[in-house]
Design a protein around this motif. Structure first.
Motif, PDB file in Angstrom:
ATOM      1  N   LEU A   1       4.053   6.809   4.494  1.00 26.40           N
ATOM      2  CA  LEU A   1       3.262   6.878   5.732  1.00 26.40           C
ATOM      3  C   LEU A   1       4.233   6.883   6.909  1.00 26.40           C
ATOM      4  CD1 LEU A   1       0.307   4.455   4.936  1.00 26.40           C
ATOM      5  CD2 LEU A   1       0.378   6.939   4.773  1.00 26.40           C
ATOM      6  N   GLY A   2       4.378   8.043   7.524  1.00 25.70           N
ATOM      7  CA  GLY A   2       5.348   8.236   8.606  1.00 25.70           C
ATOM      8  C   GLY A   2       5.969   9.613   8.452  1.00 25.70           C
ATOM      9  N   GLY A   3       6.099  10.335   9.581  1.00 25.56           N
ATOM     10  CA  GLY A   3       6.643  11.692   9.502  1.00 25.56           C
ATOM     11  C   GLY A   3       7.393  12.062  10.764  1.00 25.56           C
ATOM     12  N   ARG A   4       7.212  13.339  11.179  1.00 32.17           N
ATOM     13  CA  ARG A   4       7.946  13.837  12.351  1.00 32.17           C
ATOM     14  C   ARG A   4       7.684  12.997  13.597  1.00 32.17           C
ATOM     15  NH1 ARG A   4       6.763  19.142  10.400  1.00 32.17           N
ATOM     16  NH2 ARG A   4       4.977  19.292  11.780  1.00 32.17           N
TER      17      ARG A   4
ATOM     18  N   LYS B   1       9.987  10.341  13.915  1.00 36.89           N
ATOM     19  CA  LYS B   1      11.388  10.802  13.921  1.00 36.89           C
ATOM     20  C   LYS B   1      12.056  10.693  12.543  1.00 36.89           C
ATOM     21  CE  LYS B   1      11.707  11.332  18.550  1.00 36.89           C
ATOM     22  NZ  LYS B   1      10.299  11.304  18.924  1.00 36.89           N
ATOM     23  N   ILE B   2      11.241  10.723  11.475  1.00 39.92           N
ATOM     24  CA  ILE B   2      11.809  10.675  10.118  1.00 39.92           C
ATOM     25  C   ILE B   2      12.343  12.061   9.745  1.00 39.92           C
ATOM     26  CG2 ILE B   2      11.219  10.432   7.660  1.00 39.92           C
ATOM     27  CD1 ILE B   2       9.373   8.143   8.404  1.00 39.92           C
ATOM     28  N   ARG B   3      13.523  12.102   9.158  1.00 38.79           N
ATOM     29  CA  ARG B   3      14.115  13.362   8.697  1.00 38.79           C
ATOM     30  C   ARG B   3      14.372  13.271   7.191  1.00 38.79           C
ATOM     31  NH1 ARG B   3      19.277  13.545  12.370  1.00 38.79           N
ATOM     32  NH2 ARG B   3      19.370  11.560  11.288  1.00 38.79           N
ATOM     33  N   ARG B   4      14.583  14.441   6.563  1.00 43.85           N
ATOM     34  CA  ARG B   4      14.818  14.459   5.114  1.00 43.85           C
ATOM     35  C   ARG B   4      15.992  13.563   4.726  1.00 43.85           C
ATOM     36  NH1 ARG B   4      13.472  19.699   6.337  1.00 43.85           N
ATOM     37  NH2 ARG B   4      11.685  20.546   5.206  1.00 43.85           N
ATOM     38  N   GLY B   5      17.071  13.650   5.522  1.00 43.33           N
ATOM     39  CA  GLY B   5      18.280  12.873   5.213  1.00 43.33           C
ATOM     40  C   GLY B   5      18.028  11.376   5.199  1.00 43.33           C
ATOM     41  N   ASP B   6      17.107  10.908   6.070  1.00 47.57           N
ATOM     42  CA  ASP B   6      16.785   9.476   6.116  1.00 47.57           C
ATOM     43  C   ASP B   6      16.161   9.026   4.793  1.00 47.57           C
ATOM     44  OD1 ASP B   6      17.525   9.502   8.833  1.00 47.57           O
ATOM     45  OD2 ASP B   6      15.499  10.086   9.435  1.00 47.57           O
TER      46      ASP B   6
ATOM     47  N   PHE C   1       2.561  13.278  10.209  1.00 44.93           N
ATOM     48  CA  PHE C   1       2.327  11.836  10.064  1.00 44.93           C
ATOM     49  C   PHE C   1       2.702  11.292   8.686  1.00 44.93           C
ATOM     50  CE2 PHE C   1      -0.841  13.476  13.106  1.00 44.93           C
ATOM     51  CZ  PHE C   1      -0.425  12.780  14.241  1.00 44.93           C
ATOM     52  N   SER C   2       3.029  12.164   7.742  1.00 45.45           N
ATOM     53  CA  SER C   2       3.364  11.731   6.376  1.00 45.45           C
ATOM     54  C   SER C   2       4.601  12.456   5.881  1.00 45.45           C
ATOM     55  CB  SER C   2       2.215  12.036   5.407  1.00 45.45           C
ATOM     56  OG  SER C   2       1.200  11.083   5.506  1.00 45.45           O
ATOM     57  N   THR C   3       5.297  11.812   4.946  1.00 50.88           N
ATOM     58  CA  THR C   3       6.442  12.441   4.279  1.00 50.88           C
ATOM     59  C   THR C   3       6.184  12.389   2.782  1.00 50.88           C
ATOM     60  OG1 THR C   3       7.948  11.752   6.032  1.00 50.88           O
ATOM     61  CG2 THR C   3       8.947  12.306   3.918  1.00 50.88           C
ATOM     62  N   TYR C   4       6.441  13.501   2.102  1.00 47.93           N
ATOM     63  CA  TYR C   4       6.214  13.588   0.660  1.00 47.93           C
ATOM     64  C   TYR C   4       7.537  13.880  -0.026  1.00 47.93           C
ATOM     65  CZ  TYR C   4       1.388  14.098   2.237  1.00 47.93           C
ATOM     66  OH  TYR C   4       0.167  13.896   2.841  1.00 47.93           O
ATOM     67  N   VAL C   5       7.857  13.068  -1.036  1.00 49.07           N
ATOM     68  CA  VAL C   5       9.122  13.275  -1.740  1.00 49.07           C
ATOM     69  C   VAL C   5       8.856  13.387  -3.237  1.00 49.07           C
ATOM     70  CG1 VAL C   5       9.572  10.784  -1.645  1.00 49.07           C
ATOM     71  CG2 VAL C   5      11.430  12.311  -2.201  1.00 49.07           C
ATOM     72  N   ALA C   6       9.431  14.431  -3.856  1.00 48.16           N
ATOM     73  CA  ALA C   6       9.289  14.624  -5.300  1.00 48.16           C
ATOM     74  C   ALA C   6      10.422  13.871  -6.002  1.00 48.16           C
ATOM     75  CB  ALA C   6       9.353  16.113  -5.641  1.00 48.16           C
TER      76      ALA C   6
ATOM     77  N   LYS D   1      13.380   1.076   9.621  1.00 53.20           N
ATOM     78  CA  LYS D   1      12.025   0.498   9.701  1.00 53.20           C
ATOM     79  C   LYS D   1      11.442   0.330   8.306  1.00 53.20           C
ATOM     80  CE  LYS D   1      10.836   2.743  14.081  1.00 53.20           C
ATOM     81  NZ  LYS D   1      10.067   3.860  14.634  1.00 53.20           N
ATOM     82  N   THR D   2      10.595  -0.692   8.146  1.00 58.01           N
ATOM     83  CA  THR D   2       9.848  -0.871   6.898  1.00 58.01           C
ATOM     84  C   THR D   2       8.779   0.212   6.818  1.00 58.01           C
ATOM     85  OG1 THR D   2      10.172  -3.241   7.111  1.00 58.01           O
ATOM     86  CG2 THR D   2       8.495  -2.532   5.554  1.00 58.01           C
ATOM     87  N   VAL D   3       8.587   0.791   5.611  1.00 53.83           N
ATOM     88  CA  VAL D   3       7.563   1.843   5.450  1.00 53.83           C
ATOM     89  C   VAL D   3       6.622   1.476   4.320  1.00 53.83           C
ATOM     90  CG1 VAL D   3       9.015   3.725   6.335  1.00 53.83           C
ATOM     91  CG2 VAL D   3       9.054   3.190   3.893  1.00 53.83           C
ATOM     92  N   LYS D   4       5.474   2.151   4.314  1.00 52.66           N
ATOM     93  CA  LYS D   4       4.536   2.016   3.190  1.00 52.66           C
ATOM     94  C   LYS D   4       4.641   3.285   2.353  1.00 52.66           C
ATOM     95  CE  LYS D   4       1.081  -1.060   5.201  1.00 52.66           C
ATOM     96  NZ  LYS D   4      -0.267  -1.155   5.757  1.00 52.66           N
ATOM     97  N   ALA D   5       4.792   3.116   1.035  1.00 52.08           N
ATOM     98  CA  ALA D   5       4.908   4.285   0.144  1.00 52.08           C
ATOM     99  C   ALA D   5       3.998   4.090  -1.061  1.00 52.08           C
ATOM    100  CB  ALA D   5       6.350   4.440  -0.325  1.00 52.08           C
ATOM    101  N   ARG D   6       3.474   5.202  -1.581  1.00 53.11           N
ATOM    102  CA  ARG D   6       2.636   5.127  -2.782  1.00 53.11           C
ATOM    103  C   ARG D   6       2.821   6.400  -3.579  1.00 53.11           C
ATOM    104  NH1 ARG D   6      -2.962   7.631  -2.326  1.00 53.11           N
ATOM    105  NH2 ARG D   6      -2.748   9.092  -0.611  1.00 53.11           N
TER     106      ARG D   6
END
Length: 468
Positions: free
Chosen positions: A400-403, A406-411, A435-440, A461-466
């Motif tokens: 939960l968190g995206g552009r 200011k989240i980037r792929r490298g982060d 608003f979201s980031t998806y990682v395979a 920052k702390t994030v929520k992931a599922r």
């Protein structure tokens, strides 16, 4: 309209084009070594300022064919909208905007904005208020902003109509006409279309001046796509799809249905058999649609069951198989469906299931292509020696968190490898949305990756992931 003869051989170097040294250096960094046929045919004309009608399908390199000319004319110091690209779907608009941003890296501070439905108008209007050089969007949403005067096109010098035939199919003709009316008469117009129905020709006559026409005779190499037809009874059609998947075991399959109801029934049957199958049709909410597409593109889903309208504008690479669950009544559409596999010189499988009452449709496709299809019996489809159901190699973790954050792929990659302790080869594609980031990640470690991200920090920052 005048027609230019397209060179048969592909592959001239970009260095032969009148492009700035910084642009050529950026192309080299991005891996653009030689031009594809559509680029070689259209770039010299478009860079010379000509209006252009180009026949090109998704995956042919057409984005660079219009992006490089529109970027060449930009004045980065002026924050007026100088180029507008109209696309049929939000997904294609996002892909196009992303590619234009990559190609624009040679020039500092080129702002590319995406304006599509599915999100609220207000944040888009706020972004426009800060200025943009290039706008990419769907006709309806562009028209909304024009009517509210949040988008002004007085400084426009390039208009691009991408996948014009699909925009017409989707009923955008009036919206396109209304958008074009708001564009300055003195502009360059570039129209890209996979097919040439009457509507596209009429549109070109209305909106373009002495347009050069570039048609590529090439289709997908027939040798690369193995096409087979199976005769089925109506009651065995869906089960036949499961048998095809079990027999050939493709990693990634796009199954086309003619109706939403068929999509739902097939996805339910495949899921009941333990396959990771997702459906894509017009009734999906935009958020669900985005998640389905991300999972299919990053190889977290084995089978995407879709209608033609829902699959428009998708450019999925590494697609091993296409299954025509129903035969389309439009021969051109059959060619588009099948052409989604076997790209970039990879081999592809294309299977079509036809009942007796669809044989006239098959006949029309054979007539158009000038070939007779290979028919195979369903009885040849045997169960695999591998008792395991077909499983995709990856699974998707949503952060939960995206552009906007200011989240980037490298982060994300850094958090997974340094903090969570994954190897780089266990992490696949990373998609950063608004608003979201998806990682395979490798399927076996997906839960561990999600738990690790919840305990770690991304960009401090702390994030929520599922796991999806």
């Amino acid at each position: 309209m005048t027609e230019s003869q397209t060179p048969v051989a592909a592959g001239p170097e970009f260095s032969g084009l009148p492009l700035a040294p910084a642009v050529l250096a950026n192309l080299q960094r991005l891996g653009y070594e030689r031009m594809t046929p559509i680029q070689a045919a259209s770039l010299p004309l478009a860079l010379a300022g000509r209006d252009l009608i180009a026949q090109a399908k998704t995956g042919s390199g057409k984005t660079a064919a219009f992006a490089l000319p529109l970027l060449a004319k930009l004045d980065p110091r002026s924050f007026a909208v100088q180029a507008l690209v109209l696309c049929p779907t939000r997904e294609l608009a996002e892909q196009v905007a992303q590619e234009i941003r990559r190609l624009a890296r040679a020039e500092d501070n080129v702002k590319v904005l995406t304006l599509c439905g599915g999100t609220t108008l207000r944040p888009q209007a706020a972004s426009l208020a800060h200025g943009a050089h290039v706008v990419v969007g769907t006709p309806g949403r562009i028209l909304d902003h024009l009517s509210r005067e949040t988008l002004v096109l007085d400084g426009l010098n390039t208009l691009v109509l991408d996948e014009a035939d699909r925009m017409l199919d989707m009923g955008f003709a009036d919206d396109i006409a209304a958008v074009v009316k708001r564009c300055p008469a003195e502009r360059q117009t570039l129209l890209f279309s996979a097919t040439y129905p009457d509507g596209v020709t009429k549109m070109a006559r209305r909106f373009m001046r002495d347009a050069q026409e570039v048609k590529l005779a090439e289709r997908h190499s027939a040798g690369k796509i193995r096409q087979r037809f199976y005769e089925v009874g109506e009651d065995e059609r869906l089960e036949a799809v499961a048998r095809l998947l079990e027999h050939f075991r493709p990693v990634s399959t796009l199954a086309f249905c003619n109706t939403k109801q068929r999509c739902r029934e097939l996805a339910a049957l495949l899921q009941a058999k333990g396959l990771v199958a997702l459906e894509l049709h017009g009734e999906l909410e935009q958020r669900d649609r985005d998640q389905v597409l991300v999972q299919f593109a990053n190889r977290s889903c084995s089978v995407l069951v879709a209608t033609d309208v829902a699959a428009r504008g998708l450019d999925i690479t590494g697609l091993e198989a296409v299954i025509n669950v129903d035969v389309t009544p439009e021969p051109e559409l059959h060619v588009h469906r099948v052409g989604r596999t076997g790209r970039a010189d990879e081999a592809g499988l294309a299977f079509s299931l036809a009942s007796l009452n669809e044989m006239d449709r098959v006949g029309r496709i054979e007539k158009m292509l000038g070939e007779e299809f290979e028919w195979s019996p369903l009885s040849e489809l045997t169960s695999s020696d591998d008792p395991e159901p077909l499983r995709p190699p990856m699974a998707t973790v949503q952060i939960l968190g995206g552009r906007k954050d200011k989240i980037r792929r490298g982060d994300v990659l850094g958090a997974l490898t340094k903090d969570v302790g994954l190897r780089g080869d266990q992490v696949g594609r990373i998609d950063v949305n608004e608003f979201s980031t998806y990682v395979a990640v490798d399927r076996e470690i997906a839960r561990e990756a999600a738990n690790g991200l919840n305990a770690a920090k991304v960009k401090g920052k702390t994030v929520k992931a599922r796991r999806l």
